[in-house]
Scaffold this motif. Structure first.
Motif, short mmCIF file in Angstrom:
data_model
loop_
_atom_site.label_atom_id
_atom_site.label_comp_id
_atom_site.label_asym_id
_atom_site.label_seq_id
_atom_site.Cartn_x
_atom_site.Cartn_y
_atom_site.Cartn_z
N GLY B 251 14.02 -5.68 -4.13
CA GLY B 251 13.40 -6.41 -3.02
C GLY B 251 12.89 -7.77 -3.43
N ASP B 252 11.67 -8.09 -2.98
CA ASP B 252 11.10 -9.43 -3.20
C ASP B 252 10.88 -9.68 -4.69
OD1 ASP B 252 11.07 -9.55 -0.54
OD2 ASP B 252 8.93 -9.11 -0.30
N ASN B 253 10.57 -8.61 -5.37
CA ASN B 253 10.22 -8.70 -6.78
C ASN B 253 11.42 -9.16 -7.63
OD1 ASN B 253 11.12 -6.73 -8.93
ND2 ASN B 253 8.93 -6.80 -9.40
N ALA B 254 12.64 -8.90 -7.09
CA ALA B 254 13.83 -9.12 -7.90
C ALA B 254 14.03 -10.60 -8.25
CB ALA B 254 15.06 -8.59 -7.18
N GLU B 255 13.99 -11.45 -7.23
CA GLU B 255 14.22 -12.88 -7.48
C GLU B 255 13.12 -13.45 -8.36
OE1 GLU B 255 16.98 -14.49 -6.81
OE2 GLU B 255 17.74 -12.69 -5.82
N ALA B 256 11.89 -13.02 -8.08
CA ALA B 256 10.77 -13.52 -8.87
C ALA B 256 10.90 -13.10 -10.32
CB ALA B 256 9.45 -13.00 -8.28
N ALA B 257 11.35 -11.85 -10.53
CA ALA B 257 11.51 -11.34 -11.89
C ALA B 257 12.59 -12.13 -12.63
CB ALA B 257 11.88 -9.86 -11.85
N LEU B 258 13.67 -12.39 -11.90
CA LEU B 258 14.76 -13.16 -12.50
C LEU B 258 14.28 -14.54 -12.92
CD1 LEU B 258 17.84 -13.36 -13.06
CD2 LEU B 258 18.13 -14.10 -10.72
N ALA B 259 13.46 -15.16 -12.03
CA ALA B 259 12.95 -16.49 -12.33
C ALA B 259 11.98 -16.47 -13.50
CB ALA B 259 12.29 -17.07 -11.08
N ALA B 260 11.19 -15.42 -13.56
CA ALA B 260 10.10 -15.40 -14.55
C ALA B 260 10.57 -14.92 -15.92
CB ALA B 260 8.99 -14.48 -14.05
N CYS B 261 11.68 -14.22 -15.97
CA CYS B 261 12.14 -13.62 -17.23
C CYS B 261 12.47 -14.72 -18.25
CB CYS B 261 13.35 -12.75 -16.98
SG CYS B 261 14.09 -12.10 -18.48
N THR B 262 12.04 -14.52 -19.47
CA THR B 262 12.34 -15.53 -20.51
C THR B 262 13.15 -14.97 -21.67
OG1 THR B 262 10.21 -15.02 -21.50
CG2 THR B 262 10.30 -16.96 -20.05
N GLN B 263 13.23 -13.65 -21.79
CA GLN B 263 13.98 -13.08 -22.92
C GLN B 263 15.48 -13.28 -22.71
OE1 GLN B 263 13.80 -8.81 -23.48
NE2 GLN B 263 15.28 -8.98 -25.17
N GLU B 264 16.15 -13.83 -23.72
CA GLU B 264 17.57 -14.13 -23.57
C GLU B 264 18.42 -13.36 -24.57
OE1 GLU B 264 18.23 -18.37 -23.59
OE2 GLU B 264 18.20 -18.33 -21.39
N VAL B 265 19.62 -13.01 -24.15
CA VAL B 265 20.58 -12.31 -25.02
C VAL B 265 21.96 -12.93 -24.80
CG1 VAL B 265 19.37 -10.10 -25.09
CG2 VAL B 265 20.99 -10.56 -23.24
N PRO B 266 22.90 -12.72 -25.71
CA PRO B 266 24.26 -13.25 -25.49
C PRO B 266 24.83 -12.67 -24.19
CG PRO B 266 24.04 -12.48 -27.75
CD PRO B 266 22.79 -12.06 -27.02
N ASP B 267 25.50 -13.52 -23.42
CA ASP B 267 26.02 -13.11 -22.13
C ASP B 267 27.40 -12.46 -22.30
OD1 ASP B 267 26.82 -12.77 -19.57
OD2 ASP B 267 26.44 -14.84 -18.93
N ASP B 268 27.44 -11.14 -22.10
CA ASP B 268 28.73 -10.45 -22.30
C ASP B 268 29.76 -10.86 -21.25
OD1 ASP B 268 27.27 -9.20 -20.38
OD2 ASP B 268 27.40 -7.18 -21.23
N PHE B 269 29.28 -11.29 -20.08
CA PHE B 269 30.23 -11.75 -19.06
C PHE B 269 31.02 -12.94 -19.58
CE2 PHE B 269 31.46 -14.16 -15.26
CZ PHE B 269 32.06 -13.17 -14.51
N ASN B 270 30.37 -13.79 -20.36
CA ASN B 270 31.04 -14.95 -20.95
C ASN B 270 31.46 -14.69 -22.40
OD1 ASN B 270 30.88 -16.53 -18.65
ND2 ASN B 270 28.80 -17.19 -19.14
#
Lengths: 431, 672
Positions: B251-270
């Motif tokens: 829900g609403d929390n999803a977009e906010a979580a995506l914006a706020a998240c800072t932990q990064e990992v290699p992107d398997d899609f790429n």
């Protein structure tokens, strides 16, 4: 029901391996299917083959049981020796007008006993053996034909009446005429298959006039246990060949022939035939002249490696010219690309042209489906749903949509059955 | 033994048929001699030969003989029973006999093919095998197929293009479908492509058209982040357990979580070319569009959303379904070369084709110049057959001991398609294509080769045992990398091509699915791909009834071929489930309750759940335990037969007495 008017859920046009598989997959789901075949027997090209790659099963071991399954399926009706004349739209379905050609044999009573064949005094070239062997003017088309009903070749019949006298069930009818049948169906599958590129098309390869140059399909008949001689011999003089060469892409990847595409099957059938010849003529030298070896399917690359291990010679080079010497031995002129690009002439006893695939029939006029520049049915969605055509309710499968081998044709055929079934359901649910 | 359990064999009239198998048998075995011998057997009414017994004409002979000669048993010597036992059973039934009054003798796989160098011995073996078949036929009893209700509900495993296609086609036939996908998003490998051959269409647009059809279909239920964890039962009635993970955000929390998240990992899609957040979407426009937490990499630390610290929680749940049939569409992964092979993973200028495709997709509309890691790209080498067409004795097997000796089928056209698109955009780049054979085999594929030649791609041909090498160029060279090899289009000339980028046309390997393989007891081929029963007779079916294959889990395929295979799999599922009923062979254990003493020894050795259990019943006024078989769960393996101390169990159609009679017949002293 009036035999001139038939009704079914689906009409499958073409009784080769693809058409048979589509018909079986629909019938096994409970749909009523009519299978129309132009020839006197179903079985298509596959029933003519010797053994099939990469398993080396005999072709009839796979085809004849499918033919039998079609014949014995209570949901399938075969109209053999019949051709589609026209197709009309009929709501979301279709009405097909079919011409049933006269066999001059009463289908309902003929038992396939072949007494007519034994009595017939007229020998004609056998179309099942690509006209190399002989067969009688009236005959069961071949030993495993479905249906097992005789057919009389009126063009060659001398009307001696011997067959009619020999027939124990009075099935010969010299006055039989063609019959029109109207078929009402909800969906249609085109499975009209392929023919091989003509052997006489290429001037550089002798225009089909060289004595000991044959094409791959004839070699299939020579190798088949049901073939005309049951052994491999030179057509020119009947000698057993000691050196046989395959010329790859002799009808494909060749813009001068109007066939720029790869026919997909020729590398594998050449390798397969080479292996079979190596089995029946162990002393023969076998060479395959190629541009690229395209053994791409499951188990095919290993098949190629096995052939190399058996001592079959693979020579990279496009054969420029085939001529013949005074003993009618074919001579190839080729650049040995792997050996310092020398240009050499090499004499063999026999050459097999690995001819390619072209569509047997162009369905654009009768069915209103889009075809490509070569006459293969063109799908608007070649990746996601390759059996769809631009006409809703009409599907196309197997080699009518492009060159493909048996494995790919069978999957394509089942895919067409799947799409046709979905179409039938959507029509019925009024979507 | 009582009379009841050991009835006198009725007087049998056996028809014996020996097949030439189009030369497969008759080239080695003297088929006529075999038939001649059979005619001398007292129980044999007629013995015939035929070029192919399985043809309609051959089958008609058997049918007619049953009717006209009153045969009551049929023995056919032909190919392996796995091919045509079923076919002939239909023949016998059409003749009016119980279909199990038939015995199939394998004279091809078990005789002519393995003894081709010893025709005399093969003929004797054929005669003895046929005698054994007759001995068994004498003892056969009538059996009925086991009929079971089938759940009109299919499970599709894998949400790539093959799984989607199969799901849509099965639902189109009016059958319920549950589609499970392991990752949070649908689309599989096709989503990672940019354009597809032969249409040039945008891969994701094509894919989304199919995804939209699937997700709006009323009969299809989709579960992402879901895996099969348990399976019991049998065709028509599989009880499966599925474990789902939660997306972690909603829900609403999803977009906010995506914006706020800072932990990064290699992107398997790429393929690791970029990084992404642990709360992520596979790509813009993916389905479902709700982001998901990457549970494998999430460090568990709180993320601050709208001033609140939130820790994501993976709420796993499991649920059970009853399923009639299963489609395995678990797909492939690109072959990953070992470190150092062709400079991979050592030289930054070496990429795989899938990575390069992602690199092309990631550019933000800047068409001026192609760059790689900040450097301009002027010269590119493409190398074919990386991870494919390996040769025994030349190439090392993979870490799992398997040699990748197969062709991956897709890479030639895919490479040339990519190269052509690249040259359309950057005509000044030079491309050197190192190949062994160019396999642009499809109807519209050869044109990619022709077009590449016209675009001046330089083709260099290597031999399979002399593949090119990729090395770092000496310091100060014009280019960072050298590709060295022999070009057999120019007489084996040693070439050294300086390039800025090397693209490895890597092959396909199946996704690791050993858990499914073990759970479902389905076979893998020598190439690790899942194995069909027969490439032509049953090309998408596994030996386990009701479990079928779709797409690249089975072998390398392009999108068209995957979709055709998936539709074919759907057709097989429809055939199985449309009637709501399935039939199974009755070769299952059968307990003689008069002999059973309820020891339970059978249950201890049984490998199939609920196939045999002890039940309480009343015998002569006493409550006793007796073994009871559930035919649908029984595989007929015979373990219980050997374990029973009271000889109370037999497998129907394959009784101990049958084996004894067959062994006696094979070893019989007789002049042959």
């Amino acid at each position: 029901m009036d035999e001139n008017k038939l009704k079914a859920d689906a009409l499958v046009v073409g009784g080769g391996i693809a058409g048979m598989q589509s018909a079986l997959d629909l019938a096994d789901q409970g749909y009523q299917v009519i299978l129309v075949e132009k020839e006197p027997s179903i079985g298509g090209k596959m029933i003519m083959l010797s053994k099939v790659f990469p398993t080396l099963d005999c072709a009839s071991c796979i085809t004849t049981p499918k033919m039998s399954a079609v014949a014995n399926n209570k949901n399938i009706r075969i109209l053999s020796y019949s051709e589609i004349q026209s197709i009309q739209k009929n709501g979301s379905g279709f009405i097909a007008n079919v011409l049933k050609k006269p066999r001059f044999v009463v289908e309902e009573t003929c038992t396939g006993c072949r007494l007519c064949e034994y009595a017939c005094p007229v020998d004609i070239p056998n179309p099942f053996d690509l006209n190399i062997g002989a067969i009688r003017a009236v005959r069961v088309p071949f030993s495993t034909a479905v249906p097992q009903i005789a057919v009389l070749d009126m063009d060659n019949c001398i009307l001696c009446g011997k067959c009619a006298r020999a027939c124990p069930v009075d099935s010969i009818d010299f006055l039989q005429t063609e019959k029109e049948v109207e078929i009402e169906v909800d969906t249609l599958i085109i499975a009209t298959g392929f023919e091989t590129t003509p052997i006489d098309a290429k001037k550089e390869y002798g225009n089909g006039k060289l004595h000991n140059v044959i094409d791959g399909l004839i070699m299939e008949r020579l190798l088949a246990p049901t073939g005309p001689y049951a052994r491999v011999i030179r057509p020119g003089d009947g000698k057993e060949p000691e050196s046989i060469a395959y010329v790859q892409c002799a009808g494909s990847r060749d813009e001068t022939l109007g066939v720029p595409y790869c026919s997909r099957i020729c590398c594998m059938y050449a390798i397969k035939q080479a292996m079979l010849i190596a089995g029946s003529l162990p002393m023969a030298d076998i060479t395959i002249y190629y541009m690229d070896i395209r053994t791409f399917g499951k188990g095919y690359e290993q098949f190629y490696q096995n052939a190399q291990a058996m001592g079959i010679e693979f020579v990279k080079g496009k054969v420029a010219k085939i001529s013949e010497d005074e003993n009618q031995n074919p001579v190839v002129r080729v650049e040995l690309i792997d050996e310092n690009s020398q240009i050499i002439e090499r004499t063999h006893d026999m050459i097999v042209l690995s001819v390619g695939m072209i569509p047997k029939y162009n369905p654009s006029q009768v069915y209103g489906v889009n075809v490509d520049e070569f006459g293969f049915v063109k799908s608007p969605t070649p990746n996601l749903s390759s059996t769809k055509t631009n006409q809703p309710g009409i599907f196309a499968t197997g080699a009518s949509t492009g060159p493909m081998d048996i494995v790919d044709s069978i999957n394509s055929a089942s895919a067409a059955a799947s799409s046709a079934a979905s179409y039938l359901e959507s029509v019925r649910n009024g979507k | 033994m009582t009379e009841k359990t050991n009835p006198k064999p009725e007087e049998t009239k056996i028809g014996v048929y020996v097949c030439y198998c189009g030369g497969n048998i008759s080239d080695v075995v003297d088929v006529e001699k075999v038939a001649e011998k059979m005619r001398e057997h007292p129980n044999v009414t007629i013995a015939r030969t035929d070029m192919s017994m399985c043809s309609d004409a051959g089958q008609s002979i058997v049918e007619n003989d049953i009717k006209e000669l009153g045969l009551n048993r049929v023995v056919i010597g032909a190919c392996a029973p796995s091919l045509h036992e079923h076919t002939f059973r239909g023949t016998v039934a059409r003749g009016g006999l119980n279909p199990y009054f038939f015995h199939h003798v394998g004279l091809r796989e078990q005789d002519s093919w393995v003894h081709s160098n010893n025709p005399g011995g093969a003929t004797e073996k054929a005669i003895r095998l046929m005698y054994a078949g007759i001995a068994k036929a004498n003892l056969l009893k009538p059996l009925d197929m086991i009929k079971l209700k089938a759940e009109r509900h299919a499970l599709v495993i894998g949400g790539g293009v093959a799984g989607l296609r199969a799901a849509y086609d099965i639902a189109g036939r009016g059958i319920n479908v549950t589609l499970i996908e392991k990752t949070p998003f649908l689309g599989g490998r096709m989503a990672q492509l940019e354009t597809v051959f032969p249409t040039g269409n945008n891969a994701r647009e094509d894919l989304h058209s199919l995804i939209n059809e699937v997700r709006t279909h009323p009969l299809i239920t989709i579960h992402t982040l879901s895996e099969l964890v348990n399976i019991r039962g049998y065709i028509g009635n599989y009880d499966v357990q599925i474990r789902s993970q939660s997306r972690g955000v909603s829900g609403d929390n999803a977009e906010a979580a995506l914006a706020a998240c800072t932990q990064e990992v290699p992107d398997d899609f790429n393929y690791g070319l970029t990084k992404r957040k642990v709360v992520y979407r596979a790509y813009e426009g993916c389905f479902p569009s709700t982001p998901a937490v990457d549970w494998e990499h999430y460090d568990g630390k709180p993320i601050e959303i709208d001033g609140q610290k939130v820790i994501f929680e993976n709420k796993k749940k499991t649920f059970d379904l009853r399923i009639g049939a299963i489609v395995i569409a678990t797909g492939f992964q690109p072959y990953e070369p070992p470190r150092g092979d062709y400079g991979y993973d050592e030289l930054p200028e070496v990429v795989t084709l899938p990575q390069f495709i992602r690199h092309m997709g990631l550019r933000d509309g800047n068409v001026g110049e192609l760059t790689w890691k900040g450097h301009p790209v002027r010269d590119i080498a493409a190398i074919h057959c990386v991870g494919s067409r390996h040769l025994a004795g030349v190439h090392e097997p993979q870490p799992d001991g398997i040699l990748n000796n197969y062709c991956s089928r897709v890479c030639c056209t895919a490479t040339l398609h990519q190269v052509n698109e690249l040259l359309d955009e950057y005509p000044n780049i030079n491309v050197y294509d190192f190949y062994e054979d160019i396999r642009t085999y499809g109807l519209e594929h050869e044109s990619y080769y022709t077009e590449a030649s016209k675009k001046m791609v330089r083709f260099l041909r290597f031999h399979g045992d002399q593949r090119p090498e990729v090395v770092a160029a000496p310091e100060g060279d014009t280019h960072p990398v050298l590709v060295k090899g022999k070009d057999y289009l120019t007489n084996g000339l040693e070439v050294e091509v300086p390039v800025d980028l090397v693209i490895l046309a890597v092959g396909m390997v199946p996704r690791p699915v050993d858990d499914l393989v073990d759970m479902m007891k389905i076979p893998k081929g020598d190439d690790r791909f899942l194995l069909e029963v027969h490439p032509k007779l049953r090309p998408v079916e596994t030996p386990v009834p009701g479990i079928v294959l779709a797409g690249t889990a089975q072998s390398p395929m392009n999108i068209q071929e995957s979709c055709n295979a998936a539709s074919a799999a759907a057709a097989k599922v429809a055939v199985l489930l449309a009637a709501g009923q399935v039939e199974l062979d009755p070769y299952v254990a059968n307990v003689d309750l008069d002999k059973c003493e309820g020891t339970g020894a059978c249950i201890e050795v049984c490998e199939y759940e609920d196939a045999i259990v002890l039940e309480t019943m009343t015998v002569e006024g006493k409550e006793v335990q007796r073994a009871v078989v559930t035919p649908a769960n029984c595989s007929g393996c015979g373990n219980c037969v050997s374990a029973c101390p009271h000889h109370a169990i037999d497998v129907q159609g394959w009784e101990v007495a049958h084996y004894e009679a067959m062994v006696d017949a094979i070893t019989m002293e007789v002049e042959i």
